[in-house]
Design a protein around this motif. Sequence first.
Motif, PDB file in Angstrom:
ATOM      1  N   TYR A 283      -8.963   7.242  41.449  1.00  0.00           N
ATOM      2  CA  TYR A 283      -8.042   8.362  41.228  1.00  0.00           C
ATOM      3  C   TYR A 283      -6.631   7.930  41.639  1.00  0.00           C
ATOM      4  O   TYR A 283      -6.453   7.242  42.648  1.00  0.00           O
ATOM      5  CB  TYR A 283      -8.474   9.583  42.045  1.00  0.00           C
ATOM      6  CG  TYR A 283      -9.783  10.181  41.580  1.00  0.00           C
ATOM      7  CD1 TYR A 283      -9.814  11.241  40.680  1.00  0.00           C
ATOM      8  CD2 TYR A 283     -10.994   9.677  42.041  1.00  0.00           C
ATOM      9  CE1 TYR A 283     -11.008  11.791  40.252  1.00  0.00           C
ATOM     10  CE2 TYR A 283     -12.199  10.212  41.614  1.00  0.00           C
ATOM     11  CZ  TYR A 283     -12.197  11.267  40.716  1.00  0.00           C
ATOM     12  OH  TYR A 283     -13.398  11.792  40.294  1.00  0.00           O
ATOM     13  N   PHE A 285      -3.764   8.889  43.257  1.00  0.00           N
ATOM     14  CA  PHE A 285      -3.151   9.840  44.175  1.00  0.00           C
ATOM     15  C   PHE A 285      -1.682   9.476  44.426  1.00  0.00           C
ATOM     16  O   PHE A 285      -1.251   8.339  44.214  1.00  0.00           O
ATOM     17  CB  PHE A 285      -3.899   9.842  45.521  1.00  0.00           C
ATOM     18  CG  PHE A 285      -5.358  10.205  45.403  1.00  0.00           C
ATOM     19  CD1 PHE A 285      -5.752  11.388  44.796  1.00  0.00           C
ATOM     20  CD2 PHE A 285      -6.347   9.363  45.914  1.00  0.00           C
ATOM     21  CE1 PHE A 285      -7.087  11.730  44.694  1.00  0.00           C
ATOM     22  CE2 PHE A 285      -7.680   9.692  45.812  1.00  0.00           C
ATOM     23  CZ  PHE A 285      -8.063  10.878  45.199  1.00  0.00           C
ATOM     24  N   GLU A 289      -0.676  11.680  49.483  1.00  0.00           N
ATOM     25  CA  GLU A 289      -2.109  11.997  49.441  1.00  0.00           C
ATOM     26  C   GLU A 289      -2.936  10.821  49.941  1.00  0.00           C
ATOM     27  O   GLU A 289      -3.940  11.007  50.645  1.00  0.00           O
ATOM     28  CB  GLU A 289      -2.513  12.380  48.014  1.00  0.00           C
ATOM     29  CG  GLU A 289      -1.978  13.737  47.582  1.00  0.00           C
ATOM     30  CD  GLU A 289      -2.165  14.003  46.098  1.00  0.00           C
ATOM     31  OE1 GLU A 289      -2.102  15.176  45.694  1.00  0.00           O
ATOM     32  OE2 GLU A 289      -2.366  13.021  45.333  1.00  0.00           O
ATOM     33  N   ARG A 290      -2.526   9.614  49.618  1.00  0.00           N
ATOM     34  CA  ARG A 290      -3.261   8.438  50.090  1.00  0.00           C
ATOM     35  C   ARG A 290      -3.155   8.317  51.610  1.00  0.00           C
ATOM     36  O   ARG A 290      -4.111   7.954  52.285  1.00  0.00           O
ATOM     37  CB  ARG A 290      -2.714   7.168  49.430  1.00  0.00           C
ATOM     38  CG  ARG A 290      -2.943   7.106  47.928  1.00  0.00           C
ATOM     39  CD  ARG A 290      -2.344   5.828  47.339  1.00  0.00           C
ATOM     40  NE  ARG A 290      -3.030   4.653  47.832  1.00  0.00           N
ATOM     41  CZ  ARG A 290      -4.110   4.107  47.254  1.00  0.00           C
ATOM     42  NH1 ARG A 290      -4.598   4.635  46.147  1.00  0.00           N
ATOM     43  NH2 ARG A 290      -4.667   3.029  47.764  1.00  0.00           N
ATOM     44  N   PHE A 293      -5.504  10.972  53.399  1.00  0.00           N
ATOM     45  CA  PHE A 293      -6.801  11.156  52.741  1.00  0.00           C
ATOM     46  C   PHE A 293      -7.956  11.224  53.747  1.00  0.00           C
ATOM     47  O   PHE A 293      -8.215  10.259  54.464  1.00  0.00           O
ATOM     48  CB  PHE A 293      -7.063   9.997  51.769  1.00  0.00           C
ATOM     49  CG  PHE A 293      -8.267  10.222  50.894  1.00  0.00           C
ATOM     50  CD1 PHE A 293      -8.138  10.939  49.724  1.00  0.00           C
ATOM     51  CD2 PHE A 293      -9.510   9.729  51.250  1.00  0.00           C
ATOM     52  CE1 PHE A 293      -9.233  11.138  48.905  1.00  0.00           C
ATOM     53  CE2 PHE A 293     -10.606   9.935  50.445  1.00  0.00           C
ATOM     54  CZ  PHE A 293     -10.475  10.641  49.261  1.00  0.00           C
ATOM     55  N   HIS A 296     -13.517  15.017  51.036  1.00  0.00           N
ATOM     56  CA  HIS A 296     -13.103  16.047  50.086  1.00  0.00           C
ATOM     57  C   HIS A 296     -13.168  17.436  50.702  1.00  0.00           C
ATOM     58  O   HIS A 296     -12.284  18.264  50.463  1.00  0.00           O
ATOM     59  CB  HIS A 296     -13.941  15.975  48.804  1.00  0.00           C
ATOM     60  CG  HIS A 296     -15.413  15.915  49.022  1.00  0.00           C
ATOM     61  ND1 HIS A 296     -16.056  14.776  49.432  1.00  0.00           N
ATOM     62  CD2 HIS A 296     -16.374  16.858  48.894  1.00  0.00           C
ATOM     63  CE1 HIS A 296     -17.350  15.009  49.529  1.00  0.00           C
ATOM     64  NE2 HIS A 296     -17.570  16.268  49.215  1.00  0.00           N
ATOM     65  N   ILE A 299     -10.241  17.873  52.915  1.00  0.00           N
ATOM     66  CA  ILE A 299      -9.009  18.117  52.159  1.00  0.00           C
ATOM     67  C   ILE A 299      -8.858  19.602  51.879  1.00  0.00           C
ATOM     68  O   ILE A 299      -7.774  20.178  52.021  1.00  0.00           O
ATOM     69  CB  ILE A 299      -9.008  17.307  50.847  1.00  0.00           C
ATOM     70  CG1 ILE A 299      -8.963  15.808  51.147  1.00  0.00           C
ATOM     71  CG2 ILE A 299      -7.817  17.704  49.971  1.00  0.00           C
ATOM     72  CD1 ILE A 299      -9.124  14.942  49.928  1.00  0.00           C
ATOM     73  N   HIS A 338      -3.038  24.847  45.760  1.00  0.00           N
ATOM     74  CA  HIS A 338      -2.772  23.427  45.505  1.00  0.00           C
ATOM     75  C   HIS A 338      -1.266  23.192  45.351  1.00  0.00           C
ATOM     76  O   HIS A 338      -0.721  22.206  45.861  1.00  0.00           O
ATOM     77  CB  HIS A 338      -3.485  22.969  44.224  1.00  0.00           C
ATOM     78  CG  HIS A 338      -4.958  22.735  44.380  1.00  0.00           C
ATOM     79  ND1 HIS A 338      -5.479  21.897  45.336  1.00  0.00           N
ATOM     80  CD2 HIS A 338      -6.018  23.221  43.684  1.00  0.00           C
ATOM     81  CE1 HIS A 338      -6.799  21.875  45.230  1.00  0.00           C
ATOM     82  NE2 HIS A 338      -7.150  22.673  44.237  1.00  0.00           N
ATOM     83  N   HIS A 343      -0.288  19.245  45.676  1.00  0.00           N
ATOM     84  CA  HIS A 343      -1.378  18.390  45.216  1.00  0.00           C
ATOM     85  C   HIS A 343      -1.146  17.988  43.758  1.00  0.00           C
ATOM     86  O   HIS A 343      -0.777  18.823  42.922  1.00  0.00           O
ATOM     87  CB  HIS A 343      -2.718  19.112  45.323  1.00  0.00           C
ATOM     88  CG  HIS A 343      -3.326  19.039  46.680  1.00  0.00           C
ATOM     89  ND1 HIS A 343      -4.369  19.844  47.082  1.00  0.00           N
ATOM     90  CD2 HIS A 343      -3.052  18.237  47.753  1.00  0.00           C
ATOM     91  CE1 HIS A 343      -4.705  19.560  48.317  1.00  0.00           C
ATOM     92  NE2 HIS A 343      -3.914  18.580  48.747  1.00  0.00           N
ATOM     93  N   GLU A 346      -4.434  14.714  39.837  1.00  0.00           N
ATOM     94  CA  GLU A 346      -5.507  13.789  40.195  1.00  0.00           C
ATOM     95  C   GLU A 346      -6.251  14.268  41.439  1.00  0.00           C
ATOM     96  O   GLU A 346      -7.482  14.171  41.513  1.00  0.00           O
ATOM     97  CB  GLU A 346      -4.934  12.393  40.451  1.00  0.00           C
ATOM     98  CG  GLU A 346      -4.633  11.615  39.200  1.00  0.00           C
ATOM     99  CD  GLU A 346      -5.901  11.191  38.467  1.00  0.00           C
ATOM    100  OE1 GLU A 346      -6.423  10.084  38.716  1.00  0.00           O
ATOM    101  OE2 GLU A 346      -6.384  11.991  37.638  1.00  0.00           O
ATOM    102  N   MET A 347      -5.539  14.792  42.421  1.00  0.00           N
ATOM    103  CA  MET A 347      -6.197  15.300  43.612  1.00  0.00           C
ATOM    104  C   MET A 347      -7.075  16.500  43.262  1.00  0.00           C
ATOM    105  O   MET A 347      -8.206  16.632  43.756  1.00  0.00           O
ATOM    106  CB  MET A 347      -5.170  15.682  44.675  1.00  0.00           C
ATOM    107  CG  MET A 347      -5.769  16.314  45.932  1.00  0.00           C
ATOM    108  SD  MET A 347      -7.006  15.251  46.756  1.00  0.00           S
ATOM    109  CE  MET A 347      -5.926  14.046  47.544  1.00  0.00           C
ATOM    110  N   LYS A 348      -6.579  17.375  42.397  1.00  0.00           N
ATOM    111  CA  LYS A 348      -7.378  18.541  42.009  1.00  0.00           C
ATOM    112  C   LYS A 348      -8.634  18.108  41.251  1.00  0.00           C
ATOM    113  O   LYS A 348      -9.718  18.671  41.455  1.00  0.00           O
ATOM    114  CB  LYS A 348      -6.529  19.499  41.168  1.00  0.00           C
ATOM    115  CG  LYS A 348      -5.478  20.246  41.989  1.00  0.00           C
ATOM    116  CD  LYS A 348      -4.777  21.326  41.187  1.00  0.00           C
ATOM    117  CE  LYS A 348      -3.683  20.780  40.345  1.00  0.00           C
ATOM    118  NZ  LYS A 348      -2.881  21.850  39.684  1.00  0.00           N
TER     119      LYS A 348
END
Length: 699
Positions: A283, A285, A289-290, A293, A296, A299, A338, A343, A346-348
């Motif tokens: 993904y 991110f 976000e990375r 991380f 899930h 998050i 989100h 976000h 890709e995160m979603k």
Amino acid sequence: MEEGNTVATGKTFWRPWRRRKRRTTSAATVPVVVGVLLAGLLVLVVAVYMHELRSRRDLYRMKNDAFNGDTLLVVQPPPIHVILNVLSGSIADIQAEVREDDDDEQQQVSETQKTHDQVDSRAGMDMVYSLLLLHNDQKNGKSMTPPLWDAMDKYVCSQACTDPGYDVIVVGGGVSGLYSAWRLQKDDPKLKILVLEAMDRTGGRLFSVAIPGMPNISADMGGMHYLSKPDTIIFAWLVEKFFKLENRFFAQNSSDSRSSAFLRNTRLPGDKVSNINTVGQIYHFSPEERRMFPSHYQIYQDMFEQTIPHFSDKDFDLWSARASDGRKLQDLTINDLHSLVNHTEEMKHFLSDASGYNADHTGAESSLTLISVLKNFVFGIEADYNVPVGGMEDLPRRLRSEFESMGGKVLTGSPVKVLSTCASSQINTHHLLAMDSEHPDGRVYCTSKVILAMPQAGLASLLWRKLYEDNGQGWQDTVSSTAFKLYLGFDRPWWRSAPFGYYEGAEVNTLDIEHTYYIGTQADHPSVGTSTGPNNTNSLVLASYLNSVGVLRWMNMNADVAGWTQFVGRSNAFVPSGTRLVPNVTNIVVSQEMVDLAMKQLRLVHGAAGNDIPSPYTAVAHLWPDSWYGWRVGVNVTDAIRQIGKLDAHNDIYICSSGYSKAQGWAEGALRSAEYILETHFNLKPLEGMPIDWLKDYA
């Protein structure tokens, strides 16, 4: 020249008002003209009569075919002339239509009384059938005008009560309905209580199917586990403390379970799903976000803590909370949250893929739905998920058994189509018109109190005028999702051997199967007898479980659809000869192509080891058109639950279901909704030892 006064014809004008010379007609031509007119009239009368006969035939065919179950299947235009005839009181106009049906009965009663009663009854039933078709065709109650409601209620209220004297009638034999009936009967054994269920079984979305060759393992087609916290969860308290039903760990939560994922064609062991170095290659991110991380679920929790002040406080009130920007959570979707933490798409996608919570496809669902599920049943829960040994349906089975042993009555295959409130000199009574295969003209049940234990889809199939007065008053404030399950049975637990390395566990993936659960093997639950002994290693896998748009592909492979081949299974040492290998008690006929697709993707998920997966000997699948419900954006949930619980302020008619609770999607929500109604409106006290902390959410 004024139009209509003169007409130009060449050089002269013809004036039609001028007296013309009378022509004489021969007396011999009069019979011919009269004969032609009479013949034409006869043809017209015969044509009209045949049309009415066909309408009558079609109407009764629709009556027999269209009203078995929850859903009205016929959406042809209704015969409005029947409604008009009834409303105008022109019963005589219908008498000729039904006269042919009277011949066999004329010798039993006086012809005058018989004709009056029969015509009135059939005219009334024709009107009800027509209104049901009209109601279904319009998909809502707006087509029902006050005169139509009045006519229907007048007819239903005029009918004699079947088995009169019921104190309470519960419509819906799911867990909320059976629980309500059991609680009321237990509180007062003198009450006469009836449960009417549309399907041919009770239990609702707790539906446990017996699997050939596995007498101690069931396939739960609906709810499949409960949170084992009897101090706070009513379901757990009933199973483990009150009824003391035998139960076991659910597959994904035992100490020997293991989870993994197959995301975007990459296999990830459970510990790698939280590893940014691994997931970050799949993904795309953002840098932020990375850097932040975690897992899930973490998050999600981090997002809620960042966007919802005091989210982690012990006394946090979710249902009145506001987001960090001041907006009420009830007015926000998950996508709105989100956005508050920036976000990326890709995160979603990752959160949806890895958690399996495919929420908010339409943008109509409130963020409260997903937040409440995760907060109450996932985050920080130090408890196991368990399942009764006989499946989740064990509890409604026990509730029904106890209820009937105390004198209660349950009728299955009796869908209620009309609910009318009938005024009397003492107290209003409620007449419920139910139709079944033995009584296609319907039977009317009467009571002073009604509990409608059904979600929005069930209410939508009911002709009750209160649902459509004042814009429905909130009963349509939920949105539903569709779900599908496919179980496969094998002759051994292949996932426990090398190189698979599972004992029990679950997988999530981005394929068509979406979720897979390794349920267990019969050898883990041996009992006396050859077919149930330790040598029986028949094992069950929930090969596919999904609640997203992917359901459509599986629906289209139903073997009932032309072009697909029905899966017949293969012989098994512990299934007696002559026994059906593939259960046929669900609404999906498993096709060979359905099994082939599931097996292809199971093998793909397991890589090279997938070639060692044997072929299944049995399979069973089920589709839930309305599997669970979420609250719509903008709904004040606490107020909605109070209002929906007693939609009619002037009559004793109550509504409960998981869909109208604060634990939607769980059997626990159904029990809490029912208990709230019983304590609030029937003045029942909690059973001794019953969890009551949840009640503060409804205060």
